[in-house]
Design a protein around this motif. Structure first.
Motif, PDB file in Angstrom:
ATOM      1  N   SER A  52       0.838  -1.185   0.000  1.00 32.33           N
ATOM      2  CA  SER A  52       0.000   0.000   0.000  1.00 32.33           C
ATOM      3  C   SER A  52       0.880   1.244   0.000  1.00 32.33           C
ATOM      4  CB  SER A  52      -0.904  -0.015   1.235  1.00 32.33           C
ATOM      5  OG  SER A  52      -1.837   1.035   1.193  1.00 32.33           O
ATOM      6  N   PHE A  74       1.189   5.696  -1.372  1.00 34.54           N
ATOM      7  CA  PHE A  74       0.472   6.886  -1.811  1.00 34.54           C
ATOM      8  C   PHE A  74       0.917   7.252  -3.227  1.00 34.54           C
ATOM      9  CE2 PHE A  74      -2.039   8.007   1.733  1.00 34.54           C
ATOM     10  CZ  PHE A  74      -1.349   7.631   2.872  1.00 34.54           C
ATOM     11  N   LYS A  75       0.021   7.907  -3.916  1.00 44.38           N
ATOM     12  CA  LYS A  75       0.308   8.380  -5.270  1.00 44.38           C
ATOM     13  C   LYS A  75       1.593   9.201  -5.274  1.00 44.38           C
ATOM     14  CE  LYS A  75      -1.627  11.470  -8.794  1.00 44.38           C
ATOM     15  NZ  LYS A  75      -2.804  12.329  -9.137  1.00 44.38           N
ATOM     16  N   GLN A  90       1.008   5.591  -9.658  1.00 45.62           N
ATOM     17  CA  GLN A  90      -0.238   6.254 -10.023  1.00 45.62           C
ATOM     18  C   GLN A  90      -1.412   5.409  -9.526  1.00 45.62           C
ATOM     19  OE1 GLN A  90      -0.075   9.308 -11.510  1.00 45.62           O
ATOM     20  NE2 GLN A  90       2.141   9.024 -11.268  1.00 45.62           N
ATOM     21  N   GLU A  91      -2.555   6.064  -9.323  1.00 47.82           N
ATOM     22  CA  GLU A  91      -3.715   5.336  -8.814  1.00 47.82           C
ATOM     23  C   GLU A  91      -4.121   4.203  -9.754  1.00 47.82           C
ATOM     24  OE1 GLU A  91      -5.700   9.408  -7.524  1.00 47.82           O
ATOM     25  OE2 GLU A  91      -6.948   7.718  -6.920  1.00 47.82           O
ATOM     26  N   GLU A  92      -3.950   4.429 -11.046  1.00 47.34           N
ATOM     27  CA  GLU A  92      -4.332   3.395 -12.015  1.00 47.34           C
ATOM     28  C   GLU A  92      -3.400   2.184 -12.005  1.00 47.34           C
ATOM     29  OE1 GLU A  92      -3.845   6.606 -12.663  1.00 47.34           O
ATOM     30  OE2 GLU A  92      -2.547   6.916 -14.414  1.00 47.34           O
ATOM     31  N   SER A 107      -3.020   0.452  -9.368  1.00 42.73           N
ATOM     32  CA  SER A 107      -3.614  -0.464  -8.395  1.00 42.73           C
ATOM     33  C   SER A 107      -4.101  -1.714  -9.117  1.00 42.73           C
ATOM     34  CB  SER A 107      -4.787   0.212  -7.676  1.00 42.73           C
ATOM     35  OG  SER A 107      -4.337   1.315  -6.915  1.00 42.73           O
ATOM     36  N   ALA A 128      -1.944  -1.370  -3.882  1.00 46.62           N
ATOM     37  CA  ALA A 128      -2.991  -0.365  -3.686  1.00 46.62           C
ATOM     38  C   ALA A 128      -2.335   1.005  -3.633  1.00 46.62           C
ATOM     39  CB  ALA A 128      -3.766  -0.633  -2.397  1.00 46.62           C
ATOM     40  N   VAL A 129      -2.682   1.866  -4.583  1.00 44.91           N
ATOM     41  CA  VAL A 129      -2.126   3.215  -4.630  1.00 44.91           C
ATOM     42  C   VAL A 129      -3.218   4.191  -4.204  1.00 44.91           C
ATOM     43  CG1 VAL A 129      -1.007   4.969  -6.042  1.00 44.91           C
ATOM     44  CG2 VAL A 129      -0.622   2.536  -6.523  1.00 44.91           C
ATOM     45  N   HIS A 130      -2.970   4.908  -3.126  1.00 45.35           N
ATOM     46  CA  HIS A 130      -3.958   5.819  -2.551  1.00 45.35           C
ATOM     47  C   HIS A 130      -3.705   7.254  -2.983  1.00 45.35           C
ATOM     48  CE1 HIS A 130      -5.261   2.497  -0.034  1.00 45.35           C
ATOM     49  NE2 HIS A 130      -3.991   2.276   0.274  1.00 45.35           N
ATOM     50  N   PRO A 131      -4.792   8.021  -3.157  1.00 49.94           N
ATOM     51  CA  PRO A 131      -4.623   9.417  -3.588  1.00 49.94           C
ATOM     52  C   PRO A 131      -3.998  10.284  -2.498  1.00 49.94           C
ATOM     53  CG  PRO A 131      -6.915   8.941  -3.099  1.00 49.94           C
ATOM     54  CD  PRO A 131      -6.193   7.623  -3.027  1.00 49.94           C
TER      55      PRO A 131
END
Lengths: 113, 109
Positions: free
Chosen positions: B12, B14-15, B78-80, B82, B106-109
């Motif tokens: 996990s 962050f972006k 990037q979120e995409e 994930s 999992a990439v979180h904003p």
């Protein structure tokens, strides 16, 4: 272009019932064909692969079997399902050498109750 | 025997943060290594292969024979991105493709 069809998408079967999952490939000849099972936390487990009609290699000795009656048709079967057979089953194909990329179907979600 | 180990079930971040998905393998010969990816509601598909030495969607992976590793890296997630990522090994002596257990990124904003 090549396409792979796998059906059914979902299946709920009672323990002890038979199983037949079918996979067909279009647009290519003499593909290598594979059955994988995706179980939670265990990744992708290779069950069977075939390099030609009637040629089946079994990776996991279980109550499952596979057959390839036609060049582009691969069938996964069981005579009597167990609870442990529940999982997500993926069919895949490739051409040429075994290291060629695999192309996967959409999968079948099997739940044995 | 050939084996692929992905030690992390979930990663996990962050972006914008760097990402490294670990993959270690066991094989006595010269392996061919791959990364496959499965985005939500999509089919499992090839992301990259080590013999191509390419960068796909900003991801790269280098085969380290000394450490028997093939880690997947991206400098800025990037979120995409994930998705579920699988490392895979093809050993010519075995003539089959073996997958690891997979890592969910999992990439979180």
């Amino acid at each position: 272009s090549q396409t792979i069809h796998q059906w059914p998408a979902t299946l709920v079967q009672p323990v002890g019932s038979p199983l037949s999952l079918e996979c067909t490939v279009e647009g290519t000849s003499n593909p290598n064909l594979y059955w994988y099972r995706q179980a939670a936390g265990r990744g992708l487990q290779l069950l069977f692969y075939s390099v030609g009609i009637g040629q089946i290699s079994s990776e996991v000795p279980q109550n499952l079997s596979a057959s390839r009656p036609q060049d582009r048709q691969f069938i996964l079967s069981s005579k009597k399902l167990l609870l442990s057979d529940s999982g997500f089953y993926l069919c895949a194909w490739s051409v040429g050498t075994g290291s060629s990329p695999l192309h996967f179907g959409n999968g079948t979600r099997l739940t044995v109750t | 025997a050939q084996r692929v180990t992905q030690p992390e079930k979930l990663l996990s971040v962050f972006k914008g943060a760097p990402v490294e998905l670990k993959c270690n393998y066991s094989y006595s010969g010269s392996p061919e290594l791959f990364w496959y990816v499965q985005y939500s509601r999509q089919r499992l598909q090839l992301l990259l292969r080590h013999i191509s030495r390419e960068s796909i969607k900003g991801f790269t992976a280098d085969l380290n024979k000394g450490e028997t590793s093939f880690h997947l890296k991206k400098p800025f997630a990037q979120e995409e991105d994930s998705a579920m990522y699988y490392c895979a090994l093809f050993g010519r002596g075995y003539n089959k493709l073996i997958f690891g257990a997979g890592t969910r990124l999992a990439v979180h904003p």
